[in-house]
Design a protein around this motif. Structure first.
Motif, PDB file in Angstrom:
ATOM      1  N   LEU A  59       0.686  -1.193  -0.117  1.00  0.00           N
ATOM      2  CA  LEU A  59       0.067   0.227  -0.556  1.00  0.00           C
ATOM      3  C   LEU A  59       0.609   1.642   0.255  1.00  0.00           C
ATOM      4  CD1 LEU A  59      -2.532  -1.233   2.914  1.00  0.00           C
ATOM      5  CD2 LEU A  59      -2.994  -0.933   0.030  1.00  0.00           C
ATOM      6  N   ALA A  60       2.087   1.505   0.426  1.00  0.00           N
ATOM      7  CA  ALA A  60       3.266   2.338   1.059  1.00  0.00           C
ATOM      8  C   ALA A  60       4.359   1.594   1.065  1.00  0.00           C
ATOM      9  CB  ALA A  60       2.336   3.270   2.236  1.00  0.00           C
ATOM     10  N   GLY A  61       5.567   2.720   0.831  1.00  0.00           N
ATOM     11  CA  GLY A  61       6.455   2.349   0.486  1.00  0.00           C
ATOM     12  C   GLY A  61       7.531   3.779   0.391  1.00  0.00           C
ATOM     13  N   GLY A  62       8.926   3.198   0.936  1.00  0.00           N
ATOM     14  CA  GLY A  62      10.211   4.446   0.605  1.00  0.00           C
ATOM     15  C   GLY A  62      10.995   3.756   0.692  1.00  0.00           C
ATOM     16  N   LEU A 115      -3.600   3.214   9.864  1.00  0.00           N
ATOM     17  CA  LEU A 115      -3.141   3.624   8.776  1.00  0.00           C
ATOM     18  C   LEU A 115      -3.010   4.641   8.452  1.00  0.00           C
ATOM     19  CD1 LEU A 115      -2.910  -0.123   8.026  1.00  0.00           C
ATOM     20  CD2 LEU A 115      -1.267   0.566   9.081  1.00  0.00           C
ATOM     21  N   SER A 116      -4.212   5.851   8.370  1.00  0.00           N
ATOM     22  CA  SER A 116      -4.006   7.295   7.694  1.00  0.00           C
ATOM     23  C   SER A 116      -3.377   7.908   8.475  1.00  0.00           C
ATOM     24  CB  SER A 116      -5.483   6.919   7.333  1.00  0.00           C
ATOM     25  OG  SER A 116      -6.290   7.664   8.713  1.00  0.00           O
ATOM     26  N   ARG A 117      -3.246   7.740   9.842  1.00  0.00           N
ATOM     27  CA  ARG A 117      -2.739   8.678  10.723  1.00  0.00           C
ATOM     28  C   ARG A 117      -1.139   8.338  10.294  1.00  0.00           C
ATOM     29  NH1 ARG A 117      -6.104   8.255  15.862  1.00  0.00           N
ATOM     30  NH2 ARG A 117      -4.853   9.890  16.813  1.00  0.00           N
ATOM     31  N   TYR A 118      -0.361   7.146  10.008  1.00  0.00           N
ATOM     32  CA  TYR A 118       1.568   7.209  10.065  1.00  0.00           C
ATOM     33  C   TYR A 118       2.160   7.400   8.837  1.00  0.00           C
ATOM     34  CZ  TYR A 118      -0.253   5.723  14.829  1.00  0.00           C
ATOM     35  OH  TYR A 118      -1.062   5.741  16.107  1.00  0.00           O
ATOM     36  N   THR A 119       2.514   7.873   8.583  1.00  0.00           N
ATOM     37  CA  THR A 119       3.390   8.313   7.578  1.00  0.00           C
ATOM     38  C   THR A 119       5.107   7.618   7.533  1.00  0.00           C
ATOM     39  OG1 THR A 119       4.260  10.086   7.861  1.00  0.00           O
ATOM     40  CG2 THR A 119       1.780  10.455   7.442  1.00  0.00           C
ATOM     41  N   SER A 120       5.793   7.359   8.227  1.00  0.00           N
ATOM     42  CA  SER A 120       7.038   6.673   8.489  1.00  0.00           C
ATOM     43  C   SER A 120       7.323   6.076   8.916  1.00  0.00           C
ATOM     44  CB  SER A 120       7.912   7.957   8.259  1.00  0.00           C
ATOM     45  OG  SER A 120       7.225   8.873  10.081  1.00  0.00           O
ATOM     46  N   VAL A 121       9.002   4.994   8.637  1.00  0.00           N
ATOM     47  CA  VAL A 121       8.891   3.899   9.242  1.00  0.00           C
ATOM     48  C   VAL A 121      10.078   4.457   9.858  1.00  0.00           C
ATOM     49  CG1 VAL A 121       9.401   1.700  10.015  1.00  0.00           C
ATOM     50  CG2 VAL A 121       8.099   2.152   8.438  1.00  0.00           C
ATOM     51  N   SER A 122      10.350   3.886  11.476  1.00  0.00           N
ATOM     52  CA  SER A 122      12.198   4.254  11.999  1.00  0.00           C
ATOM     53  C   SER A 122      12.222   3.216  12.700  1.00  0.00           C
ATOM     54  CB  SER A 122      12.063   5.564  13.366  1.00  0.00           C
ATOM     55  OG  SER A 122      12.808   5.434  13.837  1.00  0.00           O
ATOM     56  N   ALA A 138      12.023   6.140   6.971  1.00  0.00           N
ATOM     57  CA  ALA A 138      11.466   5.936   5.997  1.00  0.00           C
ATOM     58  C   ALA A 138      10.337   6.574   5.469  1.00  0.00           C
ATOM     59  CB  ALA A 138      11.528   4.451   4.441  1.00  0.00           C
ATOM     60  N   GLU A 139       9.921   7.184   4.806  1.00  0.00           N
ATOM     61  CA  GLU A 139       8.929   8.274   4.557  1.00  0.00           C
ATOM     62  C   GLU A 139       7.515   6.682   3.602  1.00  0.00           C
ATOM     63  OE1 GLU A 139       6.823  11.445   5.118  1.00  0.00           O
ATOM     64  OE2 GLU A 139       8.741  11.401   5.173  1.00  0.00           O
ATOM     65  N   LEU A 140       6.649   6.928   4.127  1.00  0.00           N
ATOM     66  CA  LEU A 140       5.658   5.667   3.832  1.00  0.00           C
ATOM     67  C   LEU A 140       4.972   6.764   2.405  1.00  0.00           C
ATOM     68  CD1 LEU A 140       4.503   3.765   6.859  1.00  0.00           C
ATOM     69  CD2 LEU A 140       6.009   3.095   4.473  1.00  0.00           C
ATOM     70  N   ALA A 141       5.135   6.640   0.979  1.00  0.00           N
ATOM     71  CA  ALA A 141       4.988   7.098  -0.027  1.00  0.00           C
ATOM     72  C   ALA A 141       3.471   5.815  -0.581  1.00  0.00           C
ATOM     73  CB  ALA A 141       5.418   6.985  -0.745  1.00  0.00           C
ATOM     74  N   ARG A 142       1.970   6.023  -0.539  1.00  0.00           N
ATOM     75  CA  ARG A 142       0.977   5.640  -0.992  1.00  0.00           C
ATOM     76  C   ARG A 142       2.135   5.406  -2.875  1.00  0.00           C
ATOM     77  NH1 ARG A 142      -1.821   4.315   3.938  1.00  0.00           N
ATOM     78  NH2 ARG A 142      -1.421   5.137   4.752  1.00  0.00           N
ATOM     79  N   VAL A 143       0.721   3.865  -2.880  1.00  0.00           N
ATOM     80  CA  VAL A 143       1.914   3.077  -3.990  1.00  0.00           C
ATOM     81  C   VAL A 143       0.135   3.191  -4.706  1.00  0.00           C
ATOM     82  CG1 VAL A 143       4.019   2.582  -3.650  1.00  0.00           C
ATOM     83  CG2 VAL A 143       2.423   0.549  -3.378  1.00  0.00           C
TER      84      VAL A 143
END
Length: 194
Positions: free
Chosen positions: A81-84, A169-176, A189-194
């Motif tokens: 759904l999202a990645g970076g 999941l709509s509230r979170y935009t990154s992973v550390s 990493a920033e989670l960019a929607r695909v």
């Protein structure tokens, strides 16, 4: 009289040595410097469905009013759904991150080709913080909302981290990759929607 002066001097030396040894032991435990030279590689396949140890997905209120919700087709398989790309913060870090919906509707955060330093108390966090390069990005991730997905399984390889069902999941935009002991990001990493 000279003999009496020696005793307190010895006691002082013994006390100082005891403090130094205790301090060195505490420092070794706290910093765990040997981890900088130890790598732990974990290579997991992307699961087709949620691992059995996780709780089953919660049914929504609207689904229970009209009967059970139809289960997703297993043939549909996992979908990203999202990645970076991971960027380095406190330690050199590389690899990719993906937010993946599995065939059963559950979600995992997938780290692929991770390569970072080993360290004490490393966690995988799903966060609402922006990803910034350099020192400006090291300490941001505990300033807002985050969900700890568990301890980092290995500092190298490809791994899966189950996202709890109650996480919006709509509230979170990154992973550390977060060092909980020193409150610093190793990489993110920033989670960019695909």
């Amino acid at each position: 009289m000279a003999r009496g002066l020696r005793r307190p001097g010895r006691r002082l030396v013994v006390a100082v040595l005891a403090v130094v040894v205790a301090g060195a032991g505490l420092g070794l435990y706290w910093f765990q410097p040997w981890k900088l030279w130890q790598d732990e590689t974990v290579d997991e396949a992307l699961p087709a469905v949620r691992p059995a140890s996780s709780s089953p997905p919660a049914a929504s209120a609207s689904a229970s009013a009209t009967g059970p919700a139809p289960s997703p087709s297993v043939a549909a398989g996992p979908r990203t759904l999202a990645g970076g790309e991971l960027i380095s913060h406190e330690h050199s870090t590389s690899g990719t991150v993906g937010l993946v919906r599995l065939a059963d509707g559950s979600h995992v955060v997938r780290l692929e080709n991770l390569d970072t330093s080993n360290g004490p108390d490393l966690r995988v966090w799903l966060t609402d913080a922006p990803v910034r390069e350099g020192r400006a990005g090291w300490h941001l991730f505990d300033d807002g909302e985050y969900v700890s997905l568990g301890k980092l399984k290995g500092n190298k390889g490809s791994q899966n981290y189950v996202v709890p069902d109650d996480v919006d999941l709509s509230r979170y935009t990154s992973v550390s990759i977060w060092c909980d002991r020193f409150d610093v990001s190793f990489g993110a990493a920033e989670l960019a929607r695909v």
